[in-house]
Design an enzyme around this catalytic site. Sequence first.
Site, PDB file in Angstrom:
ATOM      1  CG  LEU A  19      -1.866   1.237   1.291  1.00  0.00           C
ATOM      2  CD1 LEU A  19      -2.980   1.105   0.258  1.00  0.00           C
ATOM      3  CD2 LEU A  19      -2.467   1.393   2.687  1.00  0.00           C
ATOM      4  CB  THR A  21       0.957   5.980   2.689  1.00  0.00           C
ATOM      5  OG1 THR A  21       2.356   6.193   2.932  1.00  0.00           O
ATOM      6  CG2 THR A  21       0.570   4.572   3.108  1.00  0.00           C
ATOM      7  CG  ASP A  47       6.572   3.020  -0.064  1.00  0.00           C
ATOM      8  OD1 ASP A  47       7.668   2.481  -0.295  1.00  0.00           O
ATOM      9  OD2 ASP A  47       6.360   4.241  -0.252  1.00  0.00           O
ATOM     10  CE1 TYR A  52       5.885  10.293  -0.053  1.00  0.00           C
ATOM     11  CE2 TYR A  52       5.458   8.119   0.836  1.00  0.00           C
ATOM     12  CZ  TYR A  52       5.986   8.915  -0.152  1.00  0.00           C
ATOM     13  OH  TYR A  52       6.595   8.329  -1.236  1.00  0.00           O
ATOM     14  CE  LYS A  80       9.523   5.836  -0.694  1.00  0.00           C
ATOM     15  NZ  LYS A  80       8.261   5.829   0.057  1.00  0.00           N
ATOM     16  CG  HIS A 113      12.021  10.293  -0.900  1.00  0.00           C
ATOM     17  ND1 HIS A 113      11.079  10.538   0.075  1.00  0.00           N
ATOM     18  CD2 HIS A 113      11.300  10.052  -2.015  1.00  0.00           C
ATOM     19  CE1 HIS A 113       9.859  10.439  -0.426  1.00  0.00           C
ATOM     20  NE2 HIS A 113       9.978  10.164  -1.699  1.00  0.00           N
ATOM     21  CE  LYS A 264      -0.425   8.428  -5.648  1.00  0.00           C
ATOM     22  NZ  LYS A 264       0.575   9.472  -5.664  1.00  0.00           N
ATOM     23  NE  ARG A 270     -11.198   2.992  -8.000  1.00  0.00           N
ATOM     24  CZ  ARG A 270     -11.216   4.286  -8.278  1.00  0.00           C
ATOM     25  NH1 ARG A 270     -10.304   5.073  -7.739  1.00  0.00           N
ATOM     26  NH2 ARG A 270     -12.138   4.785  -9.071  1.00  0.00           N
TER      27      ARG A 270
END
Length: 318
Positions: A19, A21, A47, A52, A80, A113, A264, A270
Amino acid sequence: MALPAVRLCTGASMPLLGLGTSSVYGRQNDCYRAVKTALQMGYRHFDTAEYYKNEKEIGQALQENFTAGLNREEVFVTSKLWNTRHHPDDVLPACQRSLTDLGLDYLDLYLMHFPVAFARGDNLLPYDDKGQIITLDIHFMETWKAMEKLVDKGRVKAIGVSNFNISQMEEVLTNGRIRPAVNQIESHPYLGCHRLLEYCTAKGVVMTAYCPMGRPGSQEAKEYGVGSLLEDPVIIEISKKHGKTPAQVCLKWQVQRNVVVIPKSVTPARIQENCQLFDFELSEDDMSAINKLDKNARIVGLNWECKTHPLWPFNEDF
């Protein structure tokens, strides 16, 4: 039932489906609910990243499931190192901050990243008065050597890179002490990254695809002159043949290339749809037809403000 996995160079297993995010950047409640939903549906790979701003919410969802009996070893968590943390002195504190927010003792995978270092500090996008990202003269190999120490200390099980081109990967593989386990990059049928995948496969590096459905209908796709991948006639024809959705076909194409996918979503339907990939197979003709859709169309406008930087990765074909 465990979802299929790939073997990393460390010997660990990494689920082929996770998944992503990044779509819930700063939307904490949505992220918490999405992770809880995904766990219920059998996802065991998540992830995230400091950038984020959702690691605390992911950690809360994970901890509630650990308390309910889920074993830590059953879950694969990737985070990351952001661009403002490239100075070697900042790598361990950044990793520890992610671990604390996630409520974990270790990460299964920690990625750099992006290869370009930004100005140090808590401003994650440090712009100058001309609207340009302020960068630092720190080569990614300095950062990589600090990341290797995270493995030594047991903070992370594996390290890797994200958005690195082949030349940059070669530098890490040649000069690093620890092999990168993964390179996470944008990839979808309009950006197949066939050269990079061939290189990664030869070097024993797993490729992970973010944006695996090309952000259908997004403003970014329109800006880069790419139509909706999920409305592509070739994808639609193949999806009808298999009784699957166009999204599932895009994801399955990657999985059959042994590429990890991290779609995502915060929508339960979904999230469920995206994990229903393992009860059908694309034929060789299907795979070939999808391969031919490649337009070298990069949709994610990632850090374009620093594209004149010598380490900006997208001046080389992937």
